[in-house]
Design a protein around this motif. Structure first.
Motif, PDB file in Angstrom:
ATOM      1  N   LYS A  35       1.831  14.354 -19.210  1.00 46.21           N
ATOM      2  CA  LYS A  35       1.236  14.562 -20.536  1.00 46.21           C
ATOM      3  C   LYS A  35       1.314  16.036 -20.910  1.00 46.21           C
ATOM      4  N   LEU A  36       1.618  16.306 -22.172  1.00 51.44           N
ATOM      5  CA  LEU A  36       1.707  17.691 -22.633  1.00 51.44           C
ATOM      6  C   LEU A  36       0.322  18.261 -22.903  1.00 51.44           C
ATOM      7  N   GLU A  37       0.206  19.565 -22.720  1.00 52.28           N
ATOM      8  CA  GLU A  37      -1.061  20.264 -22.994  1.00 52.28           C
ATOM      9  C   GLU A  37      -0.767  21.473 -23.876  1.00 52.28           C
ATOM     10  N   PRO A  38      -1.774  21.951 -24.628  1.00 53.53           N
ATOM     11  CA  PRO A  38      -1.543  23.139 -25.468  1.00 53.53           C
ATOM     12  C   PRO A  38      -1.002  24.300 -24.629  1.00 53.53           C
ATOM     13  N   ASN A  39      -0.038  25.013 -25.213  1.00 53.13           N
ATOM     14  CA  ASN A  39       0.577  26.193 -24.603  1.00 53.13           C
ATOM     15  C   ASN A  39       1.541  25.898 -23.447  1.00 53.13           C
ATOM     16  N   PHE A  40       1.915  24.624 -23.291  1.00 57.08           N
ATOM     17  CA  PHE A  40       3.089  24.328 -22.467  1.00 57.08           C
ATOM     18  C   PHE A  40       4.311  24.750 -23.299  1.00 57.08           C
ATOM     19  N   VAL A  41       5.354  25.193 -22.600  1.00 52.34           N
ATOM     20  CA  VAL A  41       6.617  25.492 -23.277  1.00 52.34           C
ATOM     21  C   VAL A  41       7.680  24.582 -22.669  1.00 52.34           C
ATOM     22  N   VAL A  98       8.676  25.409 -32.929  1.00 55.04           N
ATOM     23  CA  VAL A  98       9.985  25.700 -32.336  1.00 55.04           C
ATOM     24  C   VAL A  98      10.112  27.217 -32.230  1.00 55.04           C
ATOM     25  N   PHE A  99      10.518  27.701 -31.064  1.00 54.61           N
ATOM     26  CA  PHE A  99      10.644  29.153 -30.865  1.00 54.61           C
ATOM     27  C   PHE A  99      11.809  29.730 -31.664  1.00 54.61           C
ATOM     28  N   GLY A 100      11.639  30.969 -32.081  1.00 58.18           N
ATOM     29  CA  GLY A 100      12.726  31.758 -32.659  1.00 58.18           C
ATOM     30  C   GLY A 100      12.992  31.459 -34.121  1.00 58.18           C
ATOM     31  N   GLU A 101      13.753  32.393 -34.721  1.00 57.98           N
ATOM     32  CA  GLU A 101      14.266  32.154 -36.070  1.00 57.98           C
ATOM     33  C   GLU A 101      15.259  30.997 -35.969  1.00 57.98           C
ATOM     34  N   ASP A 133      13.838  25.330 -27.808  1.00 63.87           N
ATOM     35  CA  ASP A 133      12.674  25.611 -26.966  1.00 63.87           C
ATOM     36  C   ASP A 133      11.421  25.475 -27.839  1.00 63.87           C
ATOM     37  N   VAL A 134      10.426  24.771 -27.311  1.00 64.22           N
ATOM     38  CA  VAL A 134       9.311  24.354 -28.157  1.00 64.22           C
ATOM     39  C   VAL A 134       7.973  24.659 -27.469  1.00 64.22           C
ATOM     40  N   LEU A 135       7.056  25.203 -28.264  1.00 67.64           N
ATOM     41  CA  LEU A 135       5.692  25.460 -27.794  1.00 67.64           C
ATOM     42  C   LEU A 135       4.803  24.285 -28.204  1.00 67.64           C
ATOM     43  N   VAL A 136       3.995  23.786 -27.274  1.00 66.75           N
ATOM     44  CA  VAL A 136       2.999  22.772 -27.621  1.00 66.75           C
ATOM     45  C   VAL A 136       1.776  23.533 -28.152  1.00 66.75           C
ATOM     46  N   THR A 137       1.420  23.258 -29.397  1.00 65.50           N
ATOM     47  CA  THR A 137       0.267  23.949 -29.988  1.00 65.50           C
ATOM     48  C   THR A 137      -0.972  23.048 -29.859  1.00 65.50           C
ATOM     49  N   ASP A 138      -2.114  23.477 -30.439  1.00 61.34           N
ATOM     50  CA  ASP A 138      -3.347  22.689 -30.293  1.00 61.34           C
ATOM     51  C   ASP A 138      -3.221  21.297 -30.899  1.00 61.34           C
ATOM     52  N   ASN A 139      -2.421  21.195 -31.991  1.00 61.11           N
ATOM     53  CA  ASN A 139      -2.297  19.845 -32.561  1.00 61.11           C
ATOM     54  C   ASN A 139      -0.871  19.440 -32.892  1.00 61.11           C
ATOM     55  N   ILE A 170      11.237  16.335 -31.231  1.00 59.20           N
ATOM     56  CA  ILE A 170      10.409  17.518 -31.533  1.00 59.20           C
ATOM     57  C   ILE A 170       9.199  17.112 -32.370  1.00 59.20           C
ATOM     58  N   GLU A 171       9.431  16.253 -33.360  1.00 56.41           N
ATOM     59  CA  GLU A 171       8.335  15.791 -34.238  1.00 56.41           C
ATOM     60  C   GLU A 171       7.204  15.137 -33.444  1.00 56.41           C
ATOM     61  N   ASN A 172       7.543  14.552 -32.311  1.00 55.02           N
ATOM     62  CA  ASN A 172       6.545  13.823 -31.516  1.00 55.02           C
ATOM     63  C   ASN A 172       5.759  14.722 -30.565  1.00 55.02           C
ATOM     64  N   ILE A 173       6.117  15.987 -30.485  1.00 54.35           N
ATOM     65  CA  ILE A 173       5.454  16.856 -29.502  1.00 54.35           C
ATOM     66  C   ILE A 173       4.047  17.218 -29.955  1.00 54.35           C
ATOM     67  N   LYS A 174       3.093  16.903 -29.118  1.00 60.28           N
ATOM     68  CA  LYS A 174       1.688  17.291 -29.354  1.00 60.28           C
ATOM     69  C   LYS A 174       0.915  17.092 -28.044  1.00 60.28           C
ATOM     70  N   PRO A 175      -0.235  17.724 -27.922  1.00 63.63           N
ATOM     71  CA  PRO A 175      -0.993  17.536 -26.682  1.00 63.63           C
ATOM     72  C   PRO A 175      -1.357  16.059 -26.496  1.00 63.63           C
ATOM     73  N   GLY A 176      -1.340  15.617 -25.242  1.00 62.58           N
ATOM     74  CA  GLY A 176      -1.788  14.258 -24.923  1.00 62.58           C
ATOM     75  C   GLY A 176      -0.662  13.254 -24.816  1.00 62.58           C
ATOM     76  N   ILE A 177       0.495  13.551 -25.428  1.00 62.70           N
ATOM     77  CA  ILE A 177       1.606  12.587 -25.325  1.00 62.70           C
ATOM     78  C   ILE A 177       2.373  12.859 -24.035  1.00 62.70           C
ATOM     79  N   LYS A 178       2.812  11.772 -23.383  1.00 64.86           N
ATOM     80  CA  LYS A 178       3.604  11.967 -22.160  1.00 64.86           C
ATOM     81  C   LYS A 178       5.020  12.357 -22.565  1.00 64.86           C
ATOM     82  N   PHE A 179       5.550  13.378 -21.925  1.00 64.28           N
ATOM     83  CA  PHE A 179       6.921  13.793 -22.253  1.00 64.28           C
ATOM     84  C   PHE A 179       7.894  12.659 -21.920  1.00 64.28           C
TER      85      PHE A 179
END
Ligand code: GLY
Ligand code: MN
Ligand code: MN
Length: 461
Positions: free
Chosen positions: A382-388, A444-447, A434-440, A290-299
Motif C-alpha cells: 500500500k502506498l503512503e504519503p511521501n513515498f516516491v 509527477v516530478f519535474g517540469e 517519477d511520482v510523489l505520493v501526496t496526502d491525497n 498515475i491517476e490512480n496513485i494515492k495513499p492507501g491503494i496497493k501498488f
C-alpha cells in the motif's frame, strides 16, 4: 550535505527503533578498475549518506545506543595524501557537518567492536553488497565471509526501510532537481537523434549532460533500438529510419538522490501508424496508473489496472483476445508486459534494493506473487504519503519469449499468435515517470518532458 540536525534526527529515530546494541555502518572505499590507483568513480554507500552524510571513502561509523555515542571513524590525511589530492576536509570538520559526538582513528573501531563482542553485545549491520565490505565485516566481527549475510540484523533492515521509504521535503527537492537534469538529458537526446547515427553518440551526449551539471547518471543509460531487451546496455547499433529507440536514463543530484525517466522516440521523427497504436496503449496505461496513485491503494492493484489497459488495447488490435480480467489474472498479458509497473526511488534508483526488495516493496499483508511477470513487480504494498515511486509500463515483442510460448501453446485462449507474429521486429516501448505520493493523490516530478505522440514528433528531428 543537509544540516547536521537532519543527520542527528535520522540517527535518533534509528536508535529509538532498535533500542539497544551497536549499529555499525561501513562506508564504501574506492573500487579499482584495473589497478588500485585507477578507480571506478567513487559512490558512497546510500545508508552511510542517509545517516551520516559524509561523501568520502574509507569512513566507518557506529551508533552505540546504550552509551548514546555516535562515532565517525577515519584517518586524517597525511602530507603525502595532501600532495597528491589537495587539502580535503579533516575528520573534525566532517563531524561538525553531521553532528556526530566524536571521531576516532579507524584502528580504534577494531578495539571497540572486540570489546563489545566480549561483552556479548548485539552488533547490528546491514547486508553488504561489495566484496571488500564483506571481508572488512568478517575481520571486525570474527565471522567467516560466507556467514556474514546470515547474521545481518533484520530489525536494522526494517528500521532503515521504514525511515527511508518516506521522503522529507529536503529529499523531495533533491529528486525534483535530479528529474530536471534527466529532463535535459531526454530533450537533448530527442533533438539529436536522426537516421544514420550510432546509439553511442547519443548515449554519450546523455551522460555528458549529467556530468556537465556536476552530477552523474543514477544507473548506466539504456539507449537502444532494441527496446524489447529490457535492460540493454549495448550502444553500438546504427539507428535507422523507421526504428523506435528506448531511452531509459536518469541522473543523481549532488547529494545522490536519483531520477529515472524513460521515453521512446521514432528515429526519423514520425511514428508509423502501427507504432502509434502501440505507443498510445502504453501512454494510456501509464496515465491511468498515475491517476490512480494515492495513499492507501496497493501498488500491485495499480500494476493490475495497467495490465488490463494494455491487454484491452492489444485486444482492440487483434493481438490478444478473450475476457480481459481472465487474461490478466492468468498472466497472459505478461508476454508483452513482462516486468513490474515500478519501484521505490530515493538515494538508490531502485531504492534500498541491497536490503532486500521484499522488505522495501512488500509487507506481511502483501506477499510477492510467483506468477511470471507479476513476480518481477518490485513494489506491491500500500502506498503512503511521501513515498516516491516510478511508473513505467511497457509493451515489448520479445521474439524468444513469443516463440517459446507459442511452442508451448500457452494462453491460446488469450493470445492470437498469428497476429503477434506480424510484430516480431517491432522492438519495445516503455514510458516512465517519477511520482510523489501526496496526502491525497500524486505529483509527477519535474517540469513536463514531451510524452504524447504529438509532443515527441514536434521535438524529434
Ligand atoms: N532504469 C531501470 C528501471 O527503470 O528500473
Ligand atoms: Mn525505473
Ligand atoms: Mn528506468
Amino acid at each position: 550535505m543537509f544540516s547536521a540536525q537532519t543527520y542527528i534526527q535520522r540517527r535518533n529515530q534509528l536508535k529509538k527503533q532498535l533500542g539497544s546494541g551497536i549499529i555499525l555502518f561501513p562506508g564504501n572505499s574506492e573500487s579499482p578498475m584495473n589497478y588500485p590507483a585507477n578507480g571506478y568513480h567513487f559512490r558512497q554507500d546510500s545508508n552511510f549518506l542517509y545517516f551520516w552524510g559524509n561523501d568520502e571513502p574509507d569512513l566507518m561509523a557506529i551508533i552505540d545506543i546504550d552509551n548514546d555515542q555516535d562515532i565517525l571513524f577515519g584517518n586524517d590525511l597525511t602530507i603525502d595524501d595532501i600532495i597528491w589530492m589537495g587539502n580535503l576536509p579533516t575528520m573534525a570538520e566532517k563531524i561538525e557537518k553531521n553532528g556526530a559526538s566524536s571521531t576516532l582513528p579507524i584502528t580504534e573501531l577494531t578495539k571497540i567492536i572486540k570489546k563489545a563482542l566480549q561483552n556479548d553485545r548485539k552488533i547490528h549491520y546491514l547486508p553488504p553488497y561489495r566484496g571488500d565490505t564483506i571481508l572488512q565485516l568478517s575481520g571486525l566481527l570474527d565471522i567467516s565471509p560466507e556467514k556474514i549475510k546470515e547474521n545481518v540484523s533484520v530489525n536494522f533492515i526494517k528500521a532503515v526501510v521504514k525511515q527511508r521509504n518516506t521522503k522529507s521535503p529536503d529529499e523531495i527537492a533533491e529528486i525534483e532537481y535530479a528529474t530536471n537534469i534527466a529532463r535535459a538529458m531526454h530533450i537533448g537526446a530527442m533533438k539529436m537523434v536522426k537516421p544514420g547515427t550510432i546509439e553511442e553518440e547519443i548515449a554519450g551526449a546523455i551522460e555528458g549532460v549529467a556530468l556537465a551539471t556536476g552530477s552523474r547518471l543514477s544507473f548506466p543509460a539504456i539507449y537502444s533500438v532494441h527496446g524489447e531487451i529490457l535492460h540493454n546496455h549495448y550502444h553500438g547499433n546504427e539507428m535507422k529510419s523507421g526504428d523506435l529507440v528506448v531511452n531509459d536514463s536518469g541522473a543523481e543530484s549532488k547529494l545522490h538522490y536519483a531520477s529515472d525517466i524513460t521515453r521512446t522516440i521514432p528515429v526519423n521523427g514520425k511514428f508509423t501508424s502501427v507504432q502509434k497504436n502501440i505507443y498510445n496503449i502504453v501512454l494510456q496505461s501509464q496515465l491511468e496508473a498515475i491517476e490512480n496513485i494515492k495513499p492507501g491503494i496497493k501498488f500491485r492493484d495499480i500494476h493490475l489496472i495497467t495490465a488490463r489497459v494494455i491487454a484491452s488495447g492489444l485486444k482492440d488490435l487483434g493481438i490478444m483476445k478473450g475476457d480481459i480480467d481472465d487474461a490478466v489474472s492468468s498472466g497472459a498479458h505478461a508476454l508483452f508486459f513482462p516486468h513490474g509497473l515500478g519501484h521505490m526511488m530515493g538515494l538508490d534508483v531502485h531504492d534500498m534494493e541491497n536490503l532486500g526488495e521484499d522488505y522495501v516493496g512488500y509487507d506481511s499483508e502483501i506477499i510477492r506473487s510467483e506468477q511470471f511477470g507479476l513476480a518481477y513487480l518490485r513494489l506491491g504494498r500500500k502506498l503512503e504519503p511521501n513515498f516516491v515511486v516510478t511508473v513505467e509500463p511497457g509493451i515489448y515483442f520479445i521474439p524468444a519469449l513469443i516463440e517459446k510460448w507459442k511452442a508451448e501453446e500457452k494462453f491460446t485462449d488469450f493470445i492470437n499468435y498469428s497476429k503477434v507474429e506480424e510484430y516480431m521486429d517491432f522492438g519495445g516501448i516503455r514510458i516512465e515517470d517519477d511520482v510523489l505520493v501526496t496526502d491525497n493523490g500524486y505529483k509527477v516530478f519535474g517540469e513536463p518532458i514531451p510524452k504524447t505522440v504529438e509532443e515527441i514528433e514536434n521535438i524529434v528531428g
